[in-house]
Design a protein around this motif. Sequence first.
Motif, PDB file in Angstrom:
ATOM      1  N   HIS A  96       6.391   6.655 -12.049  1.00 21.46           N
ATOM      2  CA  HIS A  96       7.035   6.629 -10.735  1.00 21.46           C
ATOM      3  C   HIS A  96       8.384   7.340 -10.746  1.00 21.46           C
ATOM      4  CE1 HIS A  96       7.729   5.047  -6.669  1.00 21.46           C
ATOM      5  NE2 HIS A  96       8.984   4.914  -7.036  1.00 21.46           N
ATOM      6  N   SER A 121       0.828   6.430  -4.788  1.00 17.50           N
ATOM      7  CA  SER A 121       1.472   5.327  -5.512  1.00 17.50           C
ATOM      8  C   SER A 121       0.463   4.370  -6.135  1.00 17.50           C
ATOM      9  CB  SER A 121       2.397   4.559  -4.566  1.00 17.50           C
ATOM     10  OG  SER A 121       3.382   5.398  -4.007  1.00 17.50           O
ATOM     11  N   SER A 125       2.423   3.630  -9.190  1.00 17.63           N
ATOM     12  CA  SER A 125       3.058   2.309  -9.172  1.00 17.63           C
ATOM     13  C   SER A 125       2.067   1.299  -8.619  1.00 17.63           C
ATOM     14  CB  SER A 125       4.336   2.325  -8.320  1.00 17.63           C
ATOM     15  OG  SER A 125       4.963   1.046  -8.355  1.00 17.63           O
ATOM     16  N   THR A 147       9.309   0.299  -9.604  1.00 13.22           N
ATOM     17  CA  THR A 147       9.555   1.688 -10.009  1.00 13.22           C
ATOM     18  C   THR A 147       9.484   1.871 -11.520  1.00 13.22           C
ATOM     19  OG1 THR A 147      11.954   1.326 -10.107  1.00 13.22           O
ATOM     20  CG2 THR A 147      11.038   2.017  -7.994  1.00 13.22           C
TER      21      THR A 147
END
Length: 484
Positions: A96, A121, A125, A147
């Motif tokens: 990330h 993402s 993440s 993150t």
Amino acid sequence: MFFPHLRQLLPILLLTGWVAFGCALPSEHSGDSPASTSTPAERLAEPPRGPFGYSLITSEQGEKLEVEGFVFDEECESCHERHGEEVGGSMHALAHADPLYQRMAELARAEAGEEIYAYCSGCHSPQAVVTGLIPETPGSELPEIATAGILCDVCHQISRLTGPTGPWSQPGNASFELSPDEDRKFGPPEGDDEVADHLVETREFLKGSEFCASCHSVIHPLNGLRLGNTYEEWKSSIYADKGIQCQDCHMRSVQDAAKVAETLTPVTVMGKSEPNLDDREIAPHFFIGANANAEELGGSPMQAALAEELLKSAARLEIKLADSGIVGRTLSFEVVVHNVGAGHSLPTSLTELREMWVDLKVLAEDGNVLFQSGGLEPDGEIPAGAMRFGAVAGDAQGKVTHKPWEMAQFLSERLVPPKASDSERFDVTLPERWPGHLRIEARLFYRSASPEVVAWLLGDQAFEPRQVEMARAEATLVVGSAGM
């Protein structure tokens, strides 16, 4: 806004045209593909969705999880010290935070919307997507746990893979189920269940390529274009036939990975899962890839060095002189790139960004360069006509693009499959007279992206992407003391 332009397309389109200086004409070669004439992929009427959007990540009930269900790697490292040392500073840990990814993700959010940002993402993440932090929370307000990259607590809390039975009928786009539990982790069959401080449940898939492909297969969520096809490249190779998995190379030392590629036999590694335990079969957690820029992106020097070492074990370069040798003033030879160490194509993954090319020279005995192809331009770009590998992606109208959300087709593609070769013939016109010896030098280079793309994404924060010499070859000819 600066954006890569047609110049990046020309080196591949011109592979069958005159090489630099107008003094050599490459012949047809085995691996080049012409620009695609197929209809560009169109948006699907009903793009597949999971409970968290276009990413296929899910939870057991398909509902949001609590972020408190995930812990930082440091907590795992209190017992698993070796694992932390191996994975620390890797591209997994930077998934990330990598500034190149961050800038591309921000662009996706601005130009394509929150759902595409959350799709990206899902692999960069997962803990943030499955808890709803992404896309609901502005980037500047995300908690540190969101993150922190690919946590130990992500991979070891995956209870089920959903890819083969999912909408794409293959792994990809975060096709897995997360089932976090503070007192239980999922581990491979050889784990020490009885001595662990927490319950360990066995999951055989942790040792298989489908597990890695859950994120390392990248499928455009709206039109189905395969943007990252590493899994399928492996699946159709002799590595898959011999039962060699992604983990057998990328979770090993470079020396062991090279041995696996040479013998097509897995290497068993013995060691300690925890410092106070006996030796047993273990899985190192290096996760070595090809990004030699790991340190510039915030990772560790060790990971950058391992990436460079792995790249140098992946290919072999060969110069094959034509039977005719020199006819008149024409020197004929082939340059051959052999994929000897990668269980997937070279290059792989986001091939529209990756660059692999041959810097070729023909030199006189005194060192004077009579011919060169593939020497970088002053701005660091690869010149037109180079023997070059990778792909050029285009949008639905055929315009070159590096934005994944715009991609609908590959305009051209040239890759070297596992245990295969790709060659190109050069016919070099020599001067009227030359010294008695000629030397041909070829060097194969790789970099994760071009300087132009890095500058486009990072602006004033741009760095010079590291180029790694993967292989080299030389050949010498004795052609008479006076030449022609």
